[in-house]
Design a protein around this motif. Structure first.
Motif, PDB file in Angstrom:
ATOM      1  N   MET A  24     -10.945  -7.503 -11.642  1.00  0.00           N
ATOM      2  CA  MET A  24     -11.154  -6.418 -12.596  1.00  0.00           C
ATOM      3  C   MET A  24     -10.364  -5.176 -12.196  1.00  0.00           C
ATOM      4  O   MET A  24      -9.844  -4.466 -13.061  1.00  0.00           O
ATOM      5  N   ALA A  25     -10.270  -4.915 -10.899  1.00  0.00           N
ATOM      6  CA  ALA A  25      -9.484  -3.762 -10.460  1.00  0.00           C
ATOM      7  C   ALA A  25      -8.007  -3.934 -10.800  1.00  0.00           C
ATOM      8  O   ALA A  25      -7.341  -2.979 -11.228  1.00  0.00           O
ATOM      9  N   PHE A  26      -7.484  -5.144 -10.653  1.00  0.00           N
ATOM     10  CA  PHE A  26      -6.081  -5.347 -10.994  1.00  0.00           C
ATOM     11  C   PHE A  26      -5.862  -5.243 -12.495  1.00  0.00           C
ATOM     12  O   PHE A  26      -4.806  -4.783 -12.935  1.00  0.00           O
ATOM     13  N   GLU A  27      -6.821  -5.669 -13.288  1.00  0.00           N
ATOM     14  CA  GLU A  27      -6.681  -5.508 -14.738  1.00  0.00           C
ATOM     15  C   GLU A  27      -6.601  -4.030 -15.099  1.00  0.00           C
ATOM     16  O   GLU A  27      -5.795  -3.632 -15.944  1.00  0.00           O
ATOM     17  N   CYS A  28      -7.412  -3.195 -14.449  1.00  0.00           N
ATOM     18  CA  CYS A  28      -7.316  -1.748 -14.690  1.00  0.00           C
ATOM     19  C   CYS A  28      -5.967  -1.203 -14.232  1.00  0.00           C
ATOM     20  O   CYS A  28      -5.387  -0.329 -14.893  1.00  0.00           O
ATOM     21  N   ARG A  29      -5.459  -1.702 -13.119  1.00  0.00           N
ATOM     22  CA  ARG A  29      -4.144  -1.261 -12.641  1.00  0.00           C
ATOM     23  C   ARG A  29      -3.053  -1.658 -13.636  1.00  0.00           C
ATOM     24  O   ARG A  29      -2.128  -0.877 -13.908  1.00  0.00           O
ATOM     25  N   PHE A  42      -6.824  -7.406  -2.362  1.00  0.00           N
ATOM     26  CA  PHE A  42      -6.360  -6.839  -3.625  1.00  0.00           C
ATOM     27  C   PHE A  42      -4.887  -6.468  -3.558  1.00  0.00           C
ATOM     28  O   PHE A  42      -4.111  -6.771  -4.469  1.00  0.00           O
ATOM     29  N   TRP A  43      -4.471  -5.824  -2.465  1.00  0.00           N
ATOM     30  CA  TRP A  43      -3.074  -5.403  -2.363  1.00  0.00           C
ATOM     31  C   TRP A  43      -2.139  -6.605  -2.229  1.00  0.00           C
ATOM     32  O   TRP A  43      -1.007  -6.581  -2.730  1.00  0.00           O
ATOM     33  N   LEU A  44      -2.600  -7.658  -1.580  1.00  0.00           N
ATOM     34  CA  LEU A  44      -1.787  -8.866  -1.512  1.00  0.00           C
ATOM     35  C   LEU A  44      -1.671  -9.516  -2.887  1.00  0.00           C
ATOM     36  O   LEU A  44      -0.602 -10.007  -3.273  1.00  0.00           O
ATOM     37  N   SER A  75      -5.971   4.466  -6.105  1.00  0.00           N
ATOM     38  CA  SER A  75      -6.449   3.672  -4.983  1.00  0.00           C
ATOM     39  C   SER A  75      -7.315   2.521  -5.485  1.00  0.00           C
ATOM     40  O   SER A  75      -7.748   2.489  -6.646  1.00  0.00           O
ATOM     41  N   TYR A  76      -7.587   1.591  -4.572  1.00  0.00           N
ATOM     42  CA  TYR A  76      -8.400   0.440  -4.967  1.00  0.00           C
ATOM     43  C   TYR A  76      -9.803   0.881  -5.354  1.00  0.00           C
ATOM     44  O   TYR A  76     -10.367   0.378  -6.329  1.00  0.00           O
ATOM     45  N   ARG A  77     -10.378   1.801  -4.606  1.00  0.00           N
ATOM     46  CA  ARG A  77     -11.740   2.252  -4.905  1.00  0.00           C
ATOM     47  C   ARG A  77     -11.803   2.916  -6.274  1.00  0.00           C
ATOM     48  O   ARG A  77     -12.772   2.753  -7.017  1.00  0.00           O
ATOM     49  N   ALA A  78     -10.781   3.687  -6.607  1.00  0.00           N
ATOM     50  CA  ALA A  78     -10.757   4.314  -7.933  1.00  0.00           C
ATOM     51  C   ALA A  78     -10.666   3.269  -9.040  1.00  0.00           C
ATOM     52  O   ALA A  78     -11.295   3.402 -10.099  1.00  0.00           O
ATOM     53  N   LEU A  79      -9.909   2.214  -8.806  1.00  0.00           N
ATOM     54  CA  LEU A  79      -9.800   1.151  -9.801  1.00  0.00           C
ATOM     55  C   LEU A  79     -11.110   0.397  -9.957  1.00  0.00           C
ATOM     56  O   LEU A  79     -11.499   0.027 -11.078  1.00  0.00           O
ATOM     57  N   VAL A  80     -11.803   0.153  -8.854  1.00  0.00           N
ATOM     58  CA  VAL A  80     -13.108  -0.513  -8.938  1.00  0.00           C
ATOM     59  C   VAL A  80     -14.103   0.349  -9.698  1.00  0.00           C
ATOM     60  O   VAL A  80     -14.880  -0.150 -10.525  1.00  0.00           O
ATOM     61  N   LYS A 118       0.827  -1.206   0.000  1.00  0.00           N
ATOM     62  CA  LYS A 118       0.000   0.000   0.000  1.00  0.00           C
ATOM     63  C   LYS A 118       0.861   1.254   0.000  1.00  0.00           C
ATOM     64  O   LYS A 118       0.620   2.193  -0.769  1.00  0.00           O
ATOM     65  N   THR A 119       1.864   1.277   0.878  1.00  0.00           N
ATOM     66  CA  THR A 119       2.722   2.461   0.987  1.00  0.00           C
ATOM     67  C   THR A 119       3.487   2.714  -0.303  1.00  0.00           C
ATOM     68  O   THR A 119       3.551   3.854  -0.793  1.00  0.00           O
ATOM     69  N   SER A 120       4.077   1.673  -0.864  1.00  0.00           N
ATOM     70  CA  SER A 120       4.842   1.855  -2.102  1.00  0.00           C
ATOM     71  C   SER A 120       3.945   2.280  -3.260  1.00  0.00           C
ATOM     72  O   SER A 120       4.363   3.074  -4.111  1.00  0.00           O
ATOM     73  N   SER A 121       2.723   1.814  -3.277  1.00  0.00           N
ATOM     74  CA  SER A 121       1.801   2.215  -4.339  1.00  0.00           C
ATOM     75  C   SER A 121       1.417   3.678  -4.202  1.00  0.00           C
ATOM     76  O   SER A 121       1.331   4.411  -5.196  1.00  0.00           O
ATOM     77  N   ASP A 122       1.191   4.122  -2.965  1.00  0.00           N
ATOM     78  CA  ASP A 122       0.864   5.536  -2.742  1.00  0.00           C
ATOM     79  C   ASP A 122       2.047   6.437  -3.117  1.00  0.00           C
ATOM     80  O   ASP A 122       1.854   7.492  -3.734  1.00  0.00           O
TER      81      ASP A 122
END
Length: 446
Positions: free
Chosen positions: A147-152, A242-244, A88-93, A78-82
């Motif tokens: 689906m969120a990871f595919e968007c990421r 999701f982050w894992l 964020s995960y919610r934005a990806l969803v 989470k920290t490295s992604s920020d």
């Protein structure tokens, strides 16, 4: 008078017998149709879900416990992604619900989610989903994570076309087919789901932009099982799962393992490393099967084990132990090495049966023998395969060289295909011009 009385009794008796015979000869009335009852299991799960949510609102329901081995990993991811400025995960969803996932990937996710959880092991210790979480909730959670990871992953390819208009959220459109009362065969027969606003632009973009050598992971069928295992480590907590899963795909397996083009570059490299590791660990088996035969057997078994993370192949407790080792891999330079070590350990465990097997149908017999022994492993089984750091570096180098050779081969094929398309298009244009010239000549002669 007595005779008349007896005659009337006989007549009444005969009439009764005739009536009885007629009633027995007539068909029995059809039973009343009963309305189908809703399965009680679904009602109980629904009731437990409502009770859990109500208790959670008042702070009476204890929060699901994350597996202690992966909690630090999730926080670091989470920290490295920020810090890197990722969404964020919610934005990806939200992006996924608005149609940000290509249609072909969305359709495959829909099919895979419905048949994932029968292969997931039962809850054990600190791993697993809470028992009161319904199947519908699990499938919805897993679908959103995928689906969120595919968007990421698509974000890594650069800016995409702007999508205007929200439309109906995609998850609301397709959740009935994921979470309905039907079984998995209903999902297989479901028609191809289409995008809402912006979907066609997203699909065209993902088909046109990626070029040969894009090190960006993409969805394959085994990803649903891997994501479900990650969610089991977080007790079904969606965002943590999701982050894992992102940590697994990006940091453990690496973006080249499920790369888009060339397809699955790292996986093909690891197959070559696996063949060498199995041959060096079991020289008698390698001599009996031959170099080519062993390579074919390893390739067939790797397609089942590596792509799915051994889910549905290993028995429950050893599977969770493998994943604990994988997610906390001590091999910093080659973090997905535990997959290779467990693979070789399974073959080693079945070596005696493989030595005794007949030489006919080598690959199917190899696959079935290792699969049977893997599913019968007792709790507490672990592979015994000591490996030095130097040997691990050698295997990594073998994987990298094989992956590079595979990349060159695929790029050569890609260039030949593009050249063939260009030649075909040039011939079509020449034919069209020739046809126009012939038509013009006919008009002038006429």
């Amino acid at each position: 008078a007595p005779s008349s009385t007896m005659g009337s009794r006989h007549s009444r008796g005969a009439a009764a017998d005739a009536e009885t015979a007629a009633s027995s000869a007539s068909p029995a009335p059809a039973p009343r149709a009963q309305r189908p009852r809703r399965p009680r299991r679904g009602l109980r799960a629904w009731g437990r879900s409502i009770k859990r949510r109500v208790r959670g609102c008042f702070g009476l329901e204890p929060a699901p416990t994350i597996h202690p081995a992966v909690a630090p990993v999730i926080e670091r991811k989470k920290t490295s992604s920020d810090v890197a400025g990722h969404r964020s995960y919610r934005a990806l969803v939200t992006e996924a619900e608005a149609g940000g996932v290509p249609a072909a990937v969305l359709h495959q996710i829909q099919l895979d989610v419905a048949r994932t959880f029968p292969a997931i092991p039962a809850r054990s210790g600190t791993w697993g989903w809470p028992e009161d979480v319904s199947e519908a909730e699990r499938e919805g959670c897993l679908a959103r994570v995928l689906m969120a990871f595919e968007c990421r992953a698509l974000d890594s390819l650069g800016p995409r076309p702007d999508r205007r208009g929200a439309g109906l959220p995609m998850l609301l459109k397709i959740r009935r087919s994921w979470c309905g009362p039907g079984d998995s065969t209903d999902a297989v027969r479901a028609p191809l789901m289409r995008h809402s606003v912006g979907g066609e632009a997203a699909r065209c973009w993902t088909d046109d932009v990626p070029q040969a050598g894009d090190p960006v992971p993409t969805y394959v069928q085994g990803c649903s099982m891997m994501a479900a295992m990650c969610l089991g480590f977080t007790a079904g907590r969606e965002e943590d799962g999701f982050w894992l899963f992102a940590y697994l795909m990006e940091d453990i397996l690496g973006p080249d393992f499920f790369s888009r083009r060339p397809a699955m570059l790292g996986y093909h490299g690891d197959k070559a490393a696996l063949a060498q590791l199995v041959a060096s660990s079991m020289p008698q088996l390698a001599e009996r099967m031959g170099t080519t035969g062993l390579a074919e057997c390893v390739s067939a078994l790797a397609a089942r084990c590596l792509i799915s993370g051994f889910v549905g192949f290993l028995s429950g407790e050893p599977l969770v132990a493998l994943w604990e080792e994988l997610l906390t891999s001590p091999w910093v330079d080659y973090p997905r090495l535990p997959l290779l070590l467990w693979f070789t350990g399974l073959v080693q465990h079945a070596e005696r049966q493989l030595q005794e097997a007949s030489g006919d149908e080598l690959v199917p017999n190899f696959f079935r023998t290792v699969q049977a022994t893997s599913r019968a492993l007792p709790d507490g089984w672990r592979p015994v395969l000591p490996l030095s750091a130097d040997r691990a570096a050698e295997l990594q180098q073998v994987s990298l060289l094989a992956a590079e050779k595979y990349r060159e081969t695929q790029e050569e094929i890609h260039c030949k295909e593009m050249h063939a398309k260009q030649v075909s298009a040039s011939l079509d244009r020449s034919a069209a011009r020739l046809a126009d010239a012939l038509k013009l000549a006919e008009n002038l002669s006429g």
